[in-house]
Design an enzyme around this catalytic site. Structure first.
Site, PDB file in Angstrom:
ATOM      1  N   CYS A  18      37.204  49.701  38.432  1.00 44.88           N
ATOM      2  CA  CYS A  18      35.732  49.410  39.088  1.00 44.88           C
ATOM      3  C   CYS A  18      35.895  49.813  40.384  1.00 44.88           C
ATOM      4  CB  CYS A  18      35.563  47.904  38.770  1.00 44.88           C
ATOM      5  SG  CYS A  18      35.761  47.557  37.137  1.00 44.88           S
ATOM      6  N   CYS A  37      27.140  37.369  34.465  1.00 43.50           N
ATOM      7  CA  CYS A  37      28.195  39.044  34.226  1.00 43.50           C
ATOM      8  C   CYS A  37      27.198  40.071  34.676  1.00 43.50           C
ATOM      9  CB  CYS A  37      28.238  39.303  32.881  1.00 43.50           C
ATOM     10  SG  CYS A  37      29.105  37.964  31.671  1.00 43.50           S
ATOM     11  N   SER A  38      27.841  41.092  35.259  1.00 45.56           N
ATOM     12  CA  SER A  38      26.905  42.065  35.747  1.00 45.56           C
ATOM     13  C   SER A  38      26.640  42.974  34.504  1.00 45.56           C
ATOM     14  CB  SER A  38      27.823  43.052  36.644  1.00 45.56           C
ATOM     15  OG  SER A  38      29.003  43.384  36.105  1.00 45.56           O
ATOM     16  N   HIS A  96      25.905  48.152  37.374  1.00 42.01           N
ATOM     17  CA  HIS A  96      27.724  48.374  37.550  1.00 42.01           C
ATOM     18  C   HIS A  96      27.932  49.551  36.798  1.00 42.01           C
ATOM     19  CE1 HIS A  96      31.540  47.747  38.511  1.00 42.01           C
ATOM     20  NE2 HIS A  96      31.970  46.841  37.782  1.00 42.01           N
TER      21      HIS A  96
END
Lengths: 398, 364
Positions: free
Chosen positions: A102, A223-224, A345
């Site tokens: 990420c 959560c993204s 994301h």
């Protein structure tokens, strides 16, 4: 027609008093979300917008660093540097792909900065196309950021952060309500960012509180989202326009891939070290930071980030959130674009989206979400569960 | 579709809107003509490309853009290809009959991207044919791929459902009266230019063709069992079969990866006339106690390099089929060597028919 970029930028001959000689001279991005474009099409759109924004034409780019985390497992496409070359027919410049889960975009950005010893003008493009794969494939692929054997033993991404959240909440006696507030603030910020995945989504505290559990104690809104999108920036060793942003420093530090080898679950050592180095280089302290983008892949990581970056003591991030310090017009505006939770994301693009936001804010070009007096900004971008951590400090040149 | 910048004269294969070099709007250019400029025949399977061999082509369009294109059909350099039509299966193929060869041919064709309509007699045989083909596909493909391939299969009990087929392959019982009935039905439902092929192994193409309204479009197309493994097809030219029909079927055979041999319409054609004589003679050897069946089989395997000996092969073909072919050959060629050996006839009488009854020259 003039080469694209020349006619659009303002080329100035300001002499820099800076010592670093690393500048961001152009930025561009796509919308984030569930998009119809393919991976190459997204990358192209971001690069195009970036060149439109920058004072140099594409033919002035000496090299490109491209970041994508999952183009292999999810798109069946590797050799991404050559895909980027196909988008720039006839250019035939060096292009490299960088991947650190990420934090891939920050890693590519840092590689581009390193390369300024050799090149003058370098583009970084981050791209991810995730939503076309089946959800279970997405979850499996994302979990490739964790140790393989632990993944097979059920440690998918939300599970890792859930374990961290369990420990954090009990250690500091913090209720899940604080995480709900973090999610709410990010969604509110996203509502002011037309590029954001959840720009149009109206989210209430009740929706957040009542959302289903993903991995206890984390709910859906902790959560993204899984998003598609791309961002590009151009870095240069010369400042060429008033809109340039100086890169004070950018560091990536690593740590063990497995949580079991860490001393603490409630702090990321790699992030702390990266921040320490960046502050030292810039002779800056947390009090000097006007705006920050933190890696809120889950609500819990936003709290940990605020502490790791030194904005408060351990266990006190919740108080910052409750006190409204992190709001757009608070003491330290955090994730004004909506963060990973609200902006989205698309992994390989995320770190560059954070940089994009800080650049717009310092330039004063953030329009409806502009903060007051942003001069020094920070970006915090985590790979995996802290196995990689990158911290970047940006500063206006005006 | 490609995207072209008239200012920079650059091309993109991706769907992009503006030129990153000059900012001009790009023009989407659709191609309608594709010509083969290069190709390779690929023989190793991979994920997404399980069925081999296939052809990977380099095509050039009228804008001089090149694309890569896959097909199971064979084209040569310079050929113009119809990308749209080929992608969905160039021919729609009808198959009449769901026996060993009927289901084998259908399975083979849908694996190669053809749409196949199978005509069977009853709902019961319809269900069992579907099961049979599914099982065959599952041996070579995943569940998901099999479901995808089955989308190209339609099984029907109604002749009229064959009306869109470009070519129909009849694989019914080896009985002239039944075949003539089938061909009569086909000629009343199939489109005018449809080719009607029979998979007969010994019957006269001419006589079958007489039952239709288009004897020039009737031809023999004899597959060998198992269809997936045996490369040969016999193309049998009847007295009235036209050159065009011959050409189309020859091309079709090559397109599906088979090697055609051309044979005039005569009893037993080529392979069976040679093969059945050998089987019959092997049985004579056995009857005369010249050698045991095991030794005769071993001799032909090790001495002549046949993959199986005549007795094992007779069991595999079916003793009844052997006798029926031999009888046809004997009756029409009037040569005594084709008179079915006594042992073969006795085996048919006692229903020892080979592999299919689990009892023949050997036990199964």
């Amino acid at each position: 027609m003039l080469p694209l970029g020349i006619e659009l930028g303002c080329i100035c001959s300001t002499t820099s008093i800076m010592t670093n000689n690393m500048f961001i001279i152009g930025t561009g991005r796509t919308k984030f979300g569930v998009l119809s474009q393919s991976l190459p099409e997204l990358a192209y759109e971001a690069m195009y917008n970036c060149i439109v924004d920058s004072p140099v034409p594409i033919t002035s780019i000496d090299a490109i660093y491209v970041s994508s985390f999952l183009c292999g497992p999810l798109n069946g496409q590797l050799h991404l540097n050559s895909v980027i070359a196909s988008l720039l027919p006839g250019l035939n410049i060096p292009i490299f792909r960088v991947e650190t889960a990420c934090s891939s975009a920050s890693a590519a950005f840092i590689q581009a900065l390193y390369s300024l010893e050799r090149f003058s003008t370098v583009m970084v493009v981050g791209v991810e196309k995730m939503t076309s794969a089946a959800p279970s494939r997405q979850i499996e692929a994302l979990a490739m950021a964790a140790d393989h054997d632990e993944r097979v033993n059920g440690l998918i991404f939300p599970a890792s952060y859930a374990l961290i959240a369990q420990e954090y909440l009990s250690k500091y006696n913090i209720k899940h309500e604080v995480l709900e507030l973090v999610s709410f603030i990010n969604h509110k910020n996203a509502n002011a960012n037309p590029f954001a995945h959840f720009y149009e989504k109206a989210v209430s505290r009740e929706m957040i509180r009542n959302s289903r559990t993903i991995a206890s104690p984390l709910n859906l809104f902790d959560c993204s989202p899984v998003s598609d999108g791309a961002v590009a920036v151009v870095v240069s060793k010369d400042d060429v326009s008033e809109r340039d942003i100086e890169v004070v420093d950018s560091h990536l530090v690593t740590d063990t891939i497995s949580l079991t080898q860490r001393d603490s679950l409630t702090s990321f050592k790699a992030a702390k070290l990266a921040a320490k180095k960046a502050y030292e280089t810039g002779k800056l302290s947390p009090q000097d930071i006007d705006i920050v983008e933190v890696h809120d892949c889950f609500t819990i990581s936003e709290l940990i980030a605020l502490e790791d970056l030194g904005f408060c003591k351990k266990g006190e991030a919740a108080q910052m959130v409750v006190d409204g310090d992190i709001l757009r017009h608070g003491k330290l505006p955090v994730n004004t674009d909506g963060g990973l939770i609200g902006d989205g994301h698309p992994i390989g693009a995320t770190g560059l989206a954070q940089i994009y936001e800080v650049v717009q804010q310092i330039r004063g070009e953030a329009q409806g979400r502009q903060v007051n007096n942003a001069y020094v900004g920070m970006v915090h971008n985590i790979g995996g569960v802290g196995g990689s951590a990158a911290v970047t400090i940006l500063r206006g040149v005006k | 579709m490609t995207y072209y910048c008239a200012v920079c004269q650059k091309n993109w294969n991706y769907r992009v809107e503006k030129c990153i070099f000059c900012g001009a709007d790009l023009h989407a250019r659709a191609a309608t003509m594709h010509t083969v400029v290069g190709f390779t025949e690929v023989n190793i399977p991979s994920v997404h490309n399980e069925v081999v061999p296939y052809f990977a082509y380099v095509l050039v369009d009228e804008n001089k853009n090149k694309t890569i294109w896959k097909s199971f059909q064979k084209y040569d350099i310079g050929d113009e290809v119809d990308v749209e039509r080929d992608a969905g299966g160039r021919h729609m193929v009808g198959v009449v009959g769901t026996g060993l060869l009927g289901s084998g041919i259908a399975t083979y064709l849908i694996q190669r991207g053809f749409r196949v309509v199978i005509k069977t007699r009853s709902d019961q045989s319809k269900a069992s044919a579907e099961q049979k083909i599914t099982n065959k596909l599952l041996k070579a493909h995943t569940q998901e791929q099999t479901q995808d391939l089955l989308k190209n299969l339609h099984i029907t009990t109604n002749f009229a459902d064959l009306h869109l087929c470009d070519i129909v392959i009849e694989a019914g019982p080896e009985d002239l009266a039944i075949k003539r009935e089938i061909f009569h039905a086909l000629s009343s439902v199939c489109k005018e230019d449809a080719i009607l092929a029979t998979n007969t192994s010994s019957l006269s193409i001419f006589e079958i063709a007489q039952a239709t309204d288009r004897p020039d479009k009737v031809i023999g197309l004899h597959f060998f069992n198992p269809v997936s493994k045996m490369k040969l097809v016999e193309v049998i030219i009847g007295k009235q079969t036209s050159q065009d029909t011959n050409k189309t079927v020859t091309k079709f055979s090559k397109q599906i990866g088979k090697e055609p041999v051309h044979v005039s319409d005569s009893p037993g054609f080529l392979v069976n006339r040679l093969l059945l004589l050998q089987i019959n003679e092997a049985v004579h050897l056995l009857e005369e106690n010249i050698a045991t069946k095991e030794e005769i089989d071993m001799a032909m395997k090790l001495g002549v390099n046949h993959p199986m000996g005549p007795f094992a092969l007779a069991d595999f073909i079916g003793i009844d089929t052997c006798v029926s072919i031999l009888e046809t050959l004997h009756k029409t060629l009037k040569q005594d060597q084709f008179r079915p050996a006594r042992t073969l006839c006795e085996m048919v009488d006692s229903r020892r028919l080979g592999v299919k009854t689990k009892d023949g020259f050997y036990n199964y």
